[in-house]
Design an enzyme around this catalytic site. Structure first.
Site, PDB file in Angstrom:
ATOM      1  N   GLY A  27       0.857  -1.171   0.000  1.00 38.96           N
ATOM      2  CA  GLY A  27       0.000   0.000   0.000  1.00 38.96           C
ATOM      3  C   GLY A  27       0.891   1.217   0.000  1.00 38.96           C
ATOM      4  O   GLY A  27       2.117   1.102   0.034  1.00 38.96           O
ATOM      5  N   HIS A  70      10.394   0.299  -3.119  1.00 37.85           N
ATOM      6  CA  HIS A  70       9.189   1.125  -3.164  1.00 37.85           C
ATOM      7  C   HIS A  70       9.553   2.611  -3.133  1.00 37.85           C
ATOM      8  O   HIS A  70       9.064   3.403  -3.943  1.00 37.85           O
ATOM      9  CB  HIS A  70       8.292   0.765  -1.968  1.00 37.85           C
ATOM     10  CG  HIS A  70       7.039   1.557  -1.863  1.00 37.85           C
ATOM     11  ND1 HIS A  70       5.810   1.019  -2.152  1.00 37.85           N
ATOM     12  CD2 HIS A  70       6.807   2.836  -1.469  1.00 37.85           C
ATOM     13  CE1 HIS A  70       4.875   1.954  -1.960  1.00 37.85           C
ATOM     14  NE2 HIS A  70       5.462   3.062  -1.533  1.00 37.85           N
ATOM     15  N   GLU A  71      10.442   2.974  -2.210  1.00 34.34           N
ATOM     16  CA  GLU A  71      10.835   4.388  -2.069  1.00 34.34           C
ATOM     17  C   GLU A  71      11.695   4.853  -3.242  1.00 34.34           C
ATOM     18  O   GLU A  71      11.560   5.996  -3.696  1.00 34.34           O
ATOM     19  CB  GLU A  71      11.540   4.621  -0.729  1.00 34.34           C
ATOM     20  CG  GLU A  71      10.667   4.337   0.483  1.00 34.34           C
ATOM     21  CD  GLU A  71       9.354   5.102   0.496  1.00 34.34           C
ATOM     22  OE1 GLU A  71       9.282   6.238  -0.051  1.00 34.34           O
ATOM     23  OE2 GLU A  71       8.380   4.582   1.065  1.00 34.34           O
TER      24      GLU A  71
END
Length: 99
Positions: A27, A70-71
């Site tokens: 998410g 993700h980052e």
């Protein structure tokens, strides 16, 4: 999942150390209330400068490697929905909407 210390990377680069792809739900605060399975590499090396301007690196695996990827995607303007398995995209707040 386990906690790990905050690390600062300025101008980070990413290199894959273990190319096995594992899919798990992700998410993001950019899309609150949604989730989808995203394939990510098992282990990566991130390198860059720390907050003092010194070279630093980190070999991350498992959950930490997933977060790093993700980052790093965010730095390239990529969201997890750009990499997700679209069949797994879910609204986590559906029950609230259906009331």
């Amino acid at each position: 999942m386990r906690a790990f210390p905050l690390r600062v990377f300025v101008n980070p680069t990413l290199r894959v150390l273990d190319a096995r792809l594992l899919s798990f739900p992700e998410g993001c605060r950019s899309l609150p209330g949604f989730s989808a399975a995203v394939p990510r590499y098992q282990a990566v090396l991130v390198e860059g400068l720390n907050e003092a301007g010194e070279e630093t690196s980190w070999e991350a695996s498992g959950w930490a490697a997933r977060i790093v990827q993700h980052e790093m995607d965010h730095l390239q303007g990529i969201l997890y929905i750009d990499r997700m398995d679209s069949k797994t995209f879910a609204n986590l707040r559906w029950a609230q909407l259906a009331e």
